[in-house]
Motif scaffolding. Structure first.
Motif, PDB file in Angstrom:
ATOM      1  N   SER A  10       0.825  -1.205   0.000  1.00 38.30           N
ATOM      2  CA  SER A  10       0.000   0.000   0.000  1.00 38.30           C
ATOM      3  C   SER A  10       0.863   1.262   0.000  1.00 38.30           C
ATOM      4  N   ALA A  11       1.998   1.228   0.722  1.00 40.61           N
ATOM      5  CA  ALA A  11       2.894   2.384   0.734  1.00 40.61           C
ATOM      6  C   ALA A  11       3.504   2.616  -0.645  1.00 40.61           C
ATOM      7  N   ALA A  12       3.901   1.531  -1.312  1.00 38.90           N
ATOM      8  CA  ALA A  12       4.469   1.654  -2.661  1.00 38.90           C
ATOM      9  C   ALA A  12       3.436   2.202  -3.633  1.00 38.90           C
ATOM     10  N   LEU A  13       2.221   1.682  -3.547  1.00 40.78           N
ATOM     11  CA  LEU A  13       1.153   2.125  -4.439  1.00 40.78           C
ATOM     12  C   LEU A  13       0.805   3.588  -4.187  1.00 40.78           C
ATOM     13  N   SER A  14       0.778   3.979  -2.915  1.00 39.70           N
ATOM     14  CA  SER A  14       0.461   5.366  -2.573  1.00 39.70           C
ATOM     15  C   SER A  14       1.523   6.313  -3.117  1.00 39.70           C
ATOM     16  N   TRP A  15       2.803   5.946  -2.967  1.00 40.42           N
ATOM     17  CA  TRP A  15       3.870   6.825  -3.466  1.00 40.42           C
ATOM     18  C   TRP A  15       3.775   6.986  -4.974  1.00 40.42           C
ATOM     19  N   LEU A  16       3.574   5.889  -5.691  1.00 44.46           N
ATOM     20  CA  LEU A  16       3.492   5.955  -7.150  1.00 44.46           C
ATOM     21  C   LEU A  16       2.299   6.784  -7.601  1.00 44.46           C
ATOM     22  N   SER A  17       1.178   6.612  -6.935  1.00 44.88           N
ATOM     23  CA  SER A  17      -0.014   7.374  -7.300  1.00 44.88           C
ATOM     24  C   SER A  17       0.187   8.861  -7.047  1.00 44.88           C
ATOM     25  N   THR A  18       0.765   9.201  -5.903  1.00 40.54           N
ATOM     26  CA  THR A  18       0.979  10.597  -5.543  1.00 40.54           C
ATOM     27  C   THR A  18       1.979  11.275  -6.469  1.00 40.54           C
ATOM     28  N   GLU A  19       3.009  10.550  -6.872  1.00 39.09           N
ATOM     29  CA  GLU A  19       4.097  11.140  -7.659  1.00 39.09           C
ATOM     30  C   GLU A  19       3.929  10.950  -9.163  1.00 39.09           C
ATOM     31  N   CYS A  20       2.774  10.453  -9.593  1.00 41.41           N
ATOM     32  CA  CYS A  20       2.622  10.077 -11.006  1.00 41.41           C
ATOM     33  C   CYS A  20       2.957  11.226 -11.957  1.00 41.41           C
ATOM     34  N   ASP A  21       2.414  12.426 -11.700  1.00 41.58           N
ATOM     35  CA  ASP A  21       2.673  13.555 -12.593  1.00 41.58           C
ATOM     36  C   ASP A  21       4.159  13.915 -12.619  1.00 41.58           C
ATOM     37  N   ASN A  22       4.786  13.913 -11.446  1.00 39.21           N
ATOM     38  CA  ASN A  22       6.216  14.211 -11.398  1.00 39.21           C
ATOM     39  C   ASN A  22       7.023  13.184 -12.174  1.00 39.21           C
ATOM     40  N   LEU A  23       6.630  11.927 -12.080  1.00 37.88           N
ATOM     41  CA  LEU A  23       7.378  10.856 -12.731  1.00 37.88           C
ATOM     42  C   LEU A  23       7.366  11.017 -14.249  1.00 37.88           C
ATOM     43  N   VAL A  24       6.251  11.482 -14.793  1.00 37.31           N
ATOM     44  CA  VAL A  24       6.192  11.722 -16.238  1.00 37.31           C
ATOM     45  C   VAL A  24       7.198  12.805 -16.629  1.00 37.31           C
ATOM     46  N   GLY A  25       7.212  13.910 -15.860  1.00 34.34           N
ATOM     47  CA  GLY A  25       8.154  14.988 -16.156  1.00 34.34           C
ATOM     48  C   GLY A  25       9.595  14.577 -15.944  1.00 34.34           C
ATOM     49  N   THR A  35       5.301   8.442 -20.863  1.00 33.42           N
ATOM     50  CA  THR A  35       6.659   8.067 -20.432  1.00 33.42           C
ATOM     51  C   THR A  35       7.321   7.141 -21.444  1.00 33.42           C
ATOM     52  N   HIS A  36       6.564   6.206 -21.972  1.00 37.88           N
ATOM     53  CA  HIS A  36       7.172   5.202 -22.845  1.00 37.88           C
ATOM     54  C   HIS A  36       7.551   5.765 -24.208  1.00 37.88           C
ATOM     55  N   ARG A  37       6.804   6.733 -24.691  1.00 38.14           N
ATOM     56  CA  ARG A  37       7.179   7.325 -25.981  1.00 38.14           C
ATOM     57  C   ARG A  37       8.464   8.142 -25.840  1.00 38.14           C
ATOM     58  N   VAL A  38       8.578   8.881 -24.740  1.00 40.75           N
ATOM     59  CA  VAL A  38       9.810   9.639 -24.488  1.00 40.75           C
ATOM     60  C   VAL A  38      10.993   8.679 -24.355  1.00 40.75           C
ATOM     61  N   CYS A  50      10.806  11.596 -16.308  1.00 41.15           N
ATOM     62  CA  CYS A  50      11.200  10.725 -17.424  1.00 41.15           C
ATOM     63  C   CYS A  50      11.668  11.571 -18.607  1.00 41.15           C
ATOM     64  N   ARG A  51      10.980  12.659 -18.847  1.00 43.34           N
ATOM     65  CA  ARG A  51      11.384  13.568 -19.930  1.00 43.34           C
ATOM     66  C   ARG A  51      12.727  14.222 -19.610  1.00 43.34           C
ATOM     67  N   ALA A  52      12.903  14.643 -18.362  1.00 42.03           N
ATOM     68  CA  ALA A  52      14.170  15.260 -17.961  1.00 42.03           C
ATOM     69  C   ALA A  52      15.321  14.274 -18.091  1.00 42.03           C
ATOM     70  N   ALA A  53      15.062  13.018 -17.740  1.00 35.67           N
ATOM     71  CA  ALA A  53      16.111  11.998 -17.852  1.00 35.67           C
ATOM     72  C   ALA A  53      16.512  11.788 -19.302  1.00 35.67           C
ATOM     73  N   ALA A  54      15.528  11.787 -20.212  1.00 30.54           N
ATOM     74  CA  ALA A  54      15.819  11.571 -21.635  1.00 30.54           C
ATOM     75  C   ALA A  54      16.685  12.686 -22.198  1.00 30.54           C
ATOM     76  N   GLU A  55      16.567  13.888 -21.620  1.00 30.68           N
ATOM     77  CA  GLU A  55      17.328  15.040 -22.114  1.00 30.68           C
ATOM     78  C   GLU A  55      18.642  15.234 -21.361  1.00 30.68           C
ATOM     79  N   SER A  56      18.918  14.364 -20.397  1.00 26.34           N
ATOM     80  CA  SER A  56      20.118  14.509 -19.585  1.00 26.34           C
ATOM     81  C   SER A  56      21.311  13.840 -20.260  1.00 26.34           C
ATOM     82  N   THR A  57      22.454  13.879 -19.574  1.00 21.99           N
ATOM     83  CA  THR A  57      23.662  13.249 -20.118  1.00 21.99           C
ATOM     84  C   THR A  57      23.644  11.732 -19.954  1.00 21.99           C
ATOM     85  N   ALA A  58      22.640  11.206 -19.234  1.00 22.76           N
ATOM     86  CA  ALA A  58      22.504   9.758 -19.052  1.00 22.76           C
ATOM     87  C   ALA A  58      21.086   9.349 -19.433  1.00 22.76           C
TER      88      ALA A  58
END
Length: 732
Positions: A453-468, A505-508, A470-478
């Motif tokens: 439940s803690a894992a699910l809650s964190w993922l649900s709460t952070e979902c919007d941030n995780l999308v952004g 996330t997957h298209r990026v 993922c985009r930042a990671a794709a544009e980074s040096t790694a």
């Protein structure tokens, strides 16, 4: 003699107070009587002189105070609370000070003035109302020193300039004597800190002070506190259209309705902040309704939105710049670093990652930012910025942080989210086939995730941030971190049926993997994208991704991935009603999984085979395969897979005519799907229970179907239409 005459008779005599008698100097005696209040000047000796200082008219302000806005919408409850607190008769021993706090532009001064005019009309303060702007948050102007503020207040209370004491302590003493004489309401607007206002707080008795500040002023221990927040959407729209001069908008006219739609967009992009709404209203006042559409479009650009909120006299950037200026150096650095986050909400561990410091040290900085109303703690350990404040933080990040500092902060933030998402995914899907078995990332800045439940809650709460992120990671040096993160999120996306962030996330990540010619990674991402489309019954595009996945897995020599591509494509055939073709592809994948020893995948394939077998009338085979799949899932504590299997068994028994066994398995599926957080499988269980109950109790059937319809609709699932038709059929 009038008080003014007495005041002008000289400047060297000591202060005279009511009830002071003169001393005889000549035979026959001289009698002086001074009464009626506090005044300054010499006492005239001569015969028998009586001086009576006239009192100010009851309820009249001593020095005047600004009028409130003619349009006041929102904060009605806070206004009522403040007016009630300013009732000396109702609560003589109540707090002498009321403190109104909130971010810049939220309407603190407006609330203070509305309350003051309300109680002034009610004549609650016979000594009048005095007002001083303490300039605690003025652009380019230092806060008003207490001594100067006291001087202004004494002047408004009727003390002539030449009689105001020179020293701050003496001014404070004279001020307290005035306030003790009769009730006065003191308005102290825009206080910088507690020290600035302490000497201006009334003594115990009937006088009251209202203080407004962007800061919490914790040292005002006994103050009655009122915290202001932004307006709710309906009040924000009403304020915008009223101040803009379009009060009749939306009254049935199509053009007016169109204006209201644009007004709603503007209010949303102003985040309900009253000052931003008033500036926006000024931008469109006196213009054609089309100006609303233009402004709504301009405000949609987060990079320039703050600069559109400028009416030539009021600027949102100026308001925010003053609050930023008042922060200390470490708070300013954290504030600017928050500008590199993809969204305005985050947890304390993300803030710690930004700063590169332990959470315990960052917590105090966050408390300071909350105390300055630059952010808000919306729940324990989680913080948010107003959208416009986050826009300003982004600007500060661009101007105040070196490029290398910004890049390093982004790297730390990406690593934080990747490490935490990977840990959460391993809790939710411990045996899933992944891009990488061990990420090897530091976990010291990640939150604890002790349960599913803690894992699910964190993922649900952070979902919007995780999308952004993922985009930042794709544009980074790694950029490889973008596909690792997308892969770590797939299990959650499947559970929550979060199709938009799944695809985003997957298209990026897929684009990053293509640039790197990473074939195995492309295969896994194509497979996952195909599943997202399959869930939405977009079979053509799903098939395209599965074919691409097969090609990339073959190039990479990944036998497990190749089996996944075959197994996934079987579902395209299933939903195309080619059940024999689906069963054939399931069998191909099953043989490969058995050779690889992939037991979880073998069980998933058996479950898929069973659904095709049910459609082909081979119910006994379906039940046997589902029981074998369930055993494997139970051994590995794979609760979501087990819930899906129980739903399949319920459907299989229903097809076989054993409704008792069907209901038993569907009820178990319902309980398990709830415990593991799968709304989709809960809806599926409800749908099956409705069908199993239809012959015995149509009312119970409709009950289950209505619950299923609610969940399917919430998820945007195509199953909603099927269930809606079932309900209509029974009711008809």
């Amino acid at each position: 003699m009038s008080a003014s005459a007495a005041d002008g008779a000289g400047q060297d005599a000591p202060e005279q107070q009511s009830g002071v008698s003169g001393t005889p100097r000549v035979s026959g005696g001289v009698h002086n009587t001074v009464s009626g209040g506090v005044f300054y000047g010499p006492v005239i000796q001569g015969g028998q002189v009586t001086i009576t200082a006239p009192q100010r008219p009851a309820g009249a302000p001593s020095g005047g105070f600004p009028p409130p806005s003619s349009v006041h919408i929102g904060h009605e409850a806070e206004l009522a609370s403040l007016v009630a607190a300013l009732d000396p008769a109702g609560c003589p021993s109540g707090p002498a000070a009321c403190l109104v706090t909130g971010p810049g532009g939220v309407g603190k001064s407006e609330l203070l003035l509305q309350a003051a005019h309300t109680v002034h009309r009610q004549r609650r303060f016979p000594g009048g109302v005095v007002f001083v702007d303490l300039q605690g948050h003025a652009s380019g102007t230092p806060p008003l020193p207490p001594g100067e503020a006291l001087g202004r207040l004494l002047h408004q209370l009727g003390v002539p300039e030449q009689a105001i004491p020179a020293h701050t302590e003496d001014r404070a003493a004279a001020y307290r004597r005035h306030l003790a004489e009769q009730p006065v309401l003191v308005l102290l607007d825009n206080a910088h800190d507690s020290d600035q206002v302490h000497s201006m707080l009334p003594p115990p008795g009937g006088s009251r002070a209202v203080v407004s500040s962007r800061r919490l002023l914790p040292a005002l221990d006994d103050a009655h506190r009122i915290a202001l927040d932004v307006l709710p959407p309906d009040a924000a729209v009403r304020l915008l259209v009223e101040v803009s001069g379009h009060p009749g908008a939306g009254a049935g006219d199509p053009a007016a309705a169109e204006l209201m739609r644009h007004a709603e967009r503007i209010a949303q992009r102003c985040g309900g902040l009253p000052l931003a709404l008033r500036i926006a209203a000024a931008r469109v006042r006196g213009k054609q309704p089309a100006a609303f559409a233009d402004l709504a479009t301009w405000l949609a650009d987060e990079q320039s939105r703050l600069y559109e909120l400028d009416d030539g006299e009021r600027r949102m950037t100026s308001v925010l710049a003053v609050s930023y200026r008042d922060l200390d150096q470490d708070q300013q650095r954290l504030f600017a670093l928050c500008g590199v986050t993809p969204g305005p909400r985050w947890g304390i561990h993300a803030a710690a990652a930004l700063m590169g410091l332990p959470p315990a040290r960052v917590r105090r900085l966050l408390e300071g930012l909350c105390g300055a109303h630059m952010m808000q703690e919306e729940e324990r350990g989680r913080y948010r910025m107003h959208g416009l404040v986050h826009d300003y933080a982004r600007e500060r990040a661009g101007e105040d942080l070196a490029p290398s500092g910004r890049a390093a902060a982004v790297d730390r933030l990406v690593d934080h989210y990747l490490a935490t998402a990977d840990r959460a995914d391993r809790v939710l899907s411990p045996h899933r086939y992944r891009l990488q078995d061990e990420l090897g990332l530091p976990s010291g800045i990640t939150p604890e995730l002790p349960s599913r439940s803690a894992a699910l809650s964190w993922l649900s709460t952070e979902c919007d941030n995780l999308v952004g992120i993922c985009r930042a990671a794709a544009e980074s040096t790694a950029p490889e971190r973008s596909w690792l993160l997308a892969d770590a999120l797939r299990g959650y996306f499947f559970l929550a049926k979060a199709w938009a962030p799944w695809e985003g996330t997957h298209r990026v990540a897929l684009a990053a993997a293509e640039r790197a010619s990473a074939h195995r990674e492309q295969g896994i991402l194509h497979n996952s994208l195909g599943l997202a489309l399959l869930e939405q019954r977009d079979l053509t595009r799903a098939a395209t991704h599965y074919s691409a996945a097969a090609r990339h897995f073959e190039t990479a020599g990944d036998a497990h991935g190749s089996a996944n591509a075959i197994e996934n494509h079987a579902w395209v055939r299933h939903y195309s009603e080619d059940y024999a073709g689906a069963l054939d592809e399931h069998l191909q994948a099953l043989r490969q999984y058995e050779l690889l020893g992939a037991e979880r995948n073998r069980a998933i394939t058996l479950r898929g085979m069973s659904l095709a077998e049910m459609e082909l009338g081979r119910t006994t085979d379906a039940i046997e395969h589902l029981r074998e799949a369930g055993r494997i899932f139970d051994e590995r504590d794979l609760h979501l897979d087990a819930a899906m299997t129980l739903n399949g068994l319920g459907e299989a028994y229903a097809k076989a005519g054993d409704l008792r066994a069907a209901r038993l398995h569907l009820l178990r599926a319902l309980r398990l799907s709830r415990s593991c957080g799968s709304t989709y499988e809960e809806a599926r269980a409800r749908r099956g229970l409705g069908s199993a109950s239809r012959a015995v109790s149509p009312r119970l059937a409709v009950h289950h179907w209505e619950r299923a319809l609610h969940h399917y609709t919430e998820l945007g699932s195509p199953e909603a239409e099927t269930v809606r038709a079932l309900i209509a059929e029974v009711r008809a």
